[in-house]
Design a protein around this motif. Sequence first.
Motif, PDB file in Angstrom:
ATOM      1  N   ASP A 183       0.845  -1.186   0.000  1.00  0.00           N
ATOM      2  CA  ASP A 183       0.000   0.000   0.000  1.00  0.00           C
ATOM      3  C   ASP A 183       0.886   1.244   0.000  1.00  0.00           C
ATOM      4  OD1 ASP A 183      -1.959   1.861   0.202  1.00  0.00           O
ATOM      5  OD2 ASP A 183      -2.624   1.321   2.218  1.00  0.00           O
ATOM      6  N   ARG A 184       1.402   1.569  -1.172  1.00  0.00           N
ATOM      7  CA  ARG A 184       2.243   2.753  -1.308  1.00  0.00           C
ATOM      8  C   ARG A 184       2.011   3.396  -2.671  1.00  0.00           C
ATOM      9  NH1 ARG A 184       6.479   1.711  -4.635  1.00  0.00           N
ATOM     10  NH2 ARG A 184       7.202  -0.452  -4.865  1.00  0.00           N
ATOM     11  N   VAL A 185       2.427   4.643  -2.783  1.00  0.00           N
ATOM     12  CA  VAL A 185       2.229   5.414  -4.010  1.00  0.00           C
ATOM     13  C   VAL A 185       2.983   4.766  -5.178  1.00  0.00           C
ATOM     14  CG1 VAL A 185       2.633   7.641  -5.127  1.00  0.00           C
ATOM     15  CG2 VAL A 185       1.897   7.558  -2.738  1.00  0.00           C
ATOM     16  N   GLY A 186       2.310   4.687  -6.315  1.00  0.00           N
ATOM     17  CA  GLY A 186       2.969   4.230  -7.537  1.00  0.00           C
ATOM     18  C   GLY A 186       2.819   2.766  -7.870  1.00  0.00           C
ATOM     19  N   MET A 187       2.213   1.982  -6.965  1.00  0.00           N
ATOM     20  CA  MET A 187       2.117   0.546  -7.213  1.00  0.00           C
ATOM     21  C   MET A 187       1.214   0.229  -8.409  1.00  0.00           C
ATOM     22  SD  MET A 187       4.189  -0.981  -5.320  1.00  0.00           S
ATOM     23  CE  MET A 187       3.715  -2.601  -5.884  1.00  0.00           C
ATOM     24  N   LEU A 188       0.122   0.968  -8.560  1.00  0.00           N
ATOM     25  CA  LEU A 188      -0.763   0.722  -9.694  1.00  0.00           C
ATOM     26  C   LEU A 188      -0.035   0.953 -11.010  1.00  0.00           C
ATOM     27  CD1 LEU A 188      -3.511   0.091 -10.911  1.00  0.00           C
ATOM     28  CD2 LEU A 188      -4.171   2.473 -10.528  1.00  0.00           C
ATOM     29  N   ALA A 189       0.766   2.002 -11.066  1.00  0.00           N
ATOM     30  CA  ALA A 189       1.519   2.304 -12.293  1.00  0.00           C
ATOM     31  C   ALA A 189       2.541   1.204 -12.582  1.00  0.00           C
ATOM     32  CB  ALA A 189       2.211   3.656 -12.158  1.00  0.00           C
ATOM     33  N   GLU A 190       3.175   0.696 -11.526  1.00  0.00           N
ATOM     34  CA  GLU A 190       4.182  -0.345 -11.724  1.00  0.00           C
ATOM     35  C   GLU A 190       3.563  -1.636 -12.271  1.00  0.00           C
ATOM     36  OE1 GLU A 190       6.665  -0.991  -8.300  1.00  0.00           O
ATOM     37  OE2 GLU A 190       6.777   1.152  -7.848  1.00  0.00           O
ATOM     38  N   VAL A 191       2.421  -2.010 -11.717  1.00  0.00           N
ATOM     39  CA  VAL A 191       1.755  -3.226 -12.203  1.00  0.00           C
ATOM     40  C   VAL A 191       1.225  -3.004 -13.617  1.00  0.00           C
ATOM     41  CG1 VAL A 191      -0.118  -4.859 -11.797  1.00  0.00           C
ATOM     42  CG2 VAL A 191       1.159  -3.929  -9.858  1.00  0.00           C
ATOM     43  N   SER A 192       0.682  -1.822 -13.868  1.00  0.00           N
ATOM     44  CA  SER A 192       0.131  -1.526 -15.196  1.00  0.00           C
ATOM     45  C   SER A 192       1.202  -1.601 -16.276  1.00  0.00           C
ATOM     46  CB  SER A 192      -0.507  -0.133 -15.197  1.00  0.00           C
ATOM     47  OG  SER A 192      -1.595  -0.079 -14.300  1.00  0.00           O
ATOM     48  N   GLN A 193       2.446  -1.274 -15.911  1.00  0.00           N
ATOM     49  CA  GLN A 193       3.541  -1.341 -16.881  1.00  0.00           C
ATOM     50  C   GLN A 193       3.746  -2.774 -17.377  1.00  0.00           C
ATOM     51  OE1 GLN A 193       5.326   1.265 -18.233  1.00  0.00           O
ATOM     52  NE2 GLN A 193       6.151  -0.350 -19.572  1.00  0.00           N
ATOM     53  N   VAL A 194       3.504  -3.747 -16.512  1.00  0.00           N
ATOM     54  CA  VAL A 194       3.644  -5.148 -16.916  1.00  0.00           C
ATOM     55  C   VAL A 194       2.618  -5.501 -17.986  1.00  0.00           C
ATOM     56  CG1 VAL A 194       3.578  -7.542 -16.119  1.00  0.00           C
ATOM     57  CG2 VAL A 194       4.549  -5.759 -14.637  1.00  0.00           C
ATOM     58  N   PHE A 195       1.396  -5.018 -17.816  1.00  0.00           N
ATOM     59  CA  PHE A 195       0.364  -5.262 -18.833  1.00  0.00           C
ATOM     60  C   PHE A 195       0.750  -4.590 -20.154  1.00  0.00           C
ATOM     61  CE2 PHE A 195      -1.952  -5.875 -14.876  1.00  0.00           C
ATOM     62  CZ  PHE A 195      -2.639  -7.046 -15.139  1.00  0.00           C
ATOM     63  N   ARG A 196       1.361  -3.419 -20.041  1.00  0.00           N
ATOM     64  CA  ARG A 196       1.806  -2.724 -21.262  1.00  0.00           C
ATOM     65  C   ARG A 196       2.915  -3.513 -21.945  1.00  0.00           C
ATOM     66  NH1 ARG A 196       4.048   3.553 -21.604  1.00  0.00           N
ATOM     67  NH2 ARG A 196       4.411   3.556 -23.867  1.00  0.00           N
ATOM     68  N   ASP A 197       3.845  -4.018 -21.168  1.00  0.00           N
ATOM     69  CA  ASP A 197       4.934  -4.804 -21.746  1.00  0.00           C
ATOM     70  C   ASP A 197       4.401  -6.065 -22.438  1.00  0.00           C
ATOM     71  OD1 ASP A 197       6.678  -2.937 -20.742  1.00  0.00           O
ATOM     72  OD2 ASP A 197       7.240  -4.121 -18.983  1.00  0.00           O
ATOM     73  N   ALA A 198       3.325  -6.627 -21.871  1.00  0.00           N
ATOM     74  CA  ALA A 198       2.731  -7.841 -22.443  1.00  0.00           C
ATOM     75  C   ALA A 198       1.783  -7.518 -23.591  1.00  0.00           C
ATOM     76  CB  ALA A 198       1.991  -8.614 -21.362  1.00  0.00           C
ATOM     77  N   GLN A 199       1.582  -6.220 -23.845  1.00  0.00           N
ATOM     78  CA  GLN A 199       0.685  -5.751 -24.908  1.00  0.00           C
ATOM     79  C   GLN A 199      -0.736  -6.300 -24.712  1.00  0.00           C
ATOM     80  OE1 GLN A 199       2.662  -6.723 -28.644  1.00  0.00           O
ATOM     81  NE2 GLN A 199       3.802  -4.802 -28.577  1.00  0.00           N
ATOM     82  N   VAL A 200      -1.177  -6.244 -23.460  1.00  0.00           N
ATOM     83  CA  VAL A 200      -2.524  -6.686 -23.104  1.00  0.00           C
ATOM     84  C   VAL A 200      -3.307  -5.476 -22.625  1.00  0.00           C
ATOM     85  CG1 VAL A 200      -3.879  -8.057 -21.494  1.00  0.00           C
ATOM     86  CG2 VAL A 200      -1.836  -9.032 -22.538  1.00  0.00           C
ATOM     87  N   ASN A 201      -4.483  -5.285 -23.198  1.00  0.00           N
ATOM     88  CA  ASN A 201      -5.303  -4.131 -22.860  1.00  0.00           C
ATOM     89  C   ASN A 201      -6.111  -4.373 -21.584  1.00  0.00           C
ATOM     90  OD1 ASN A 201      -6.388  -1.517 -23.340  1.00  0.00           O
ATOM     91  ND2 ASN A 201      -8.250  -2.441 -24.169  1.00  0.00           N
ATOM     92  N   VAL A 202      -6.095  -3.384 -20.680  1.00  0.00           N
ATOM     93  CA  VAL A 202      -6.858  -3.440 -19.437  1.00  0.00           C
ATOM     94  C   VAL A 202      -8.203  -2.758 -19.651  1.00  0.00           C
ATOM     95  CG1 VAL A 202      -6.947  -2.726 -17.027  1.00  0.00           C
ATOM     96  CG2 VAL A 202      -4.777  -3.470 -18.021  1.00  0.00           C
ATOM     97  N   THR A 203      -9.296  -3.472 -19.406  1.00  0.00           N
ATOM     98  CA  THR A 203     -10.624  -2.881 -19.581  1.00  0.00           C
ATOM     99  C   THR A 203     -11.155  -2.260 -18.291  1.00  0.00           C
ATOM    100  OG1 THR A 203     -11.683  -5.019 -19.136  1.00  0.00           O
ATOM    101  CG2 THR A 203     -11.226  -4.468 -21.435  1.00  0.00           C
TER     102      THR A 203
END
Length: 214
Positions: free
Chosen positions: A146-166
């Motif tokens: 529970d800290r600032v920036g964790m959502l962005a860090e996880v979202s980067q993995v989805f971007r690297d995998a080229q998977v769209n988050v709905t």
Amino acid sequence: MRIEEIMRKNIVTIQPSTTIGEALLLLRANRIRHLPVIENDSLVGIVSDRDLRDALPSRLLTHDDDDTVLHKPVADIMNQQVITAHPLDFIEDAALQLYEHKIGSLPIVEGNRLVGLITESDLFSSLIELFGVNKPSSHIEVEVDDRVGMLAEVSQVFRDAQVNVTSVVVFPGKKPAKKNLVFRVQTIDPRIVTQLLLEKGFSVIGPTEGGIFQ
């Protein structure tokens, strides 16, 4: 999302002088559960199917004057303390109103003029669309600090995998100082993404092996 985007605009309304019998017929004919009561173009009350049922005589006990109930005006039973919302309110605020007041609908007003109506089923349908569960997709849940920036860090993995988050939902984790991020992604097989998340050191809670949601 604003209420005005999902509210019903073609509303069946009644007047205080409408009889209980007439109100019952309107509910059944239109397959609805709530009737706003309008007088001089202003919202003055609301009647639900439950209000009408409670007003009717018991089928087990009959009385000589039972039929007179159907001819009484809804003004005698309508709820005059109406909980309302504004078209520009957010749907999550409307959901909170329904939950806190334990009601099934919200008349939508501008001033005291009725412009729409929203029900539990309207909100339920909208939330399903917002979460993306009405389309082929997969569910991935990740536990993070529970800290600032964790959502962005996880979202980067989805971007690297080229998977769209709905959609993504964040809620408190079961462990102290943890949060759970629940993603719905546009892929039928989430294993590539979950493997990348694990390689990055993230704790993937779901799906389990073979747990693909469609």
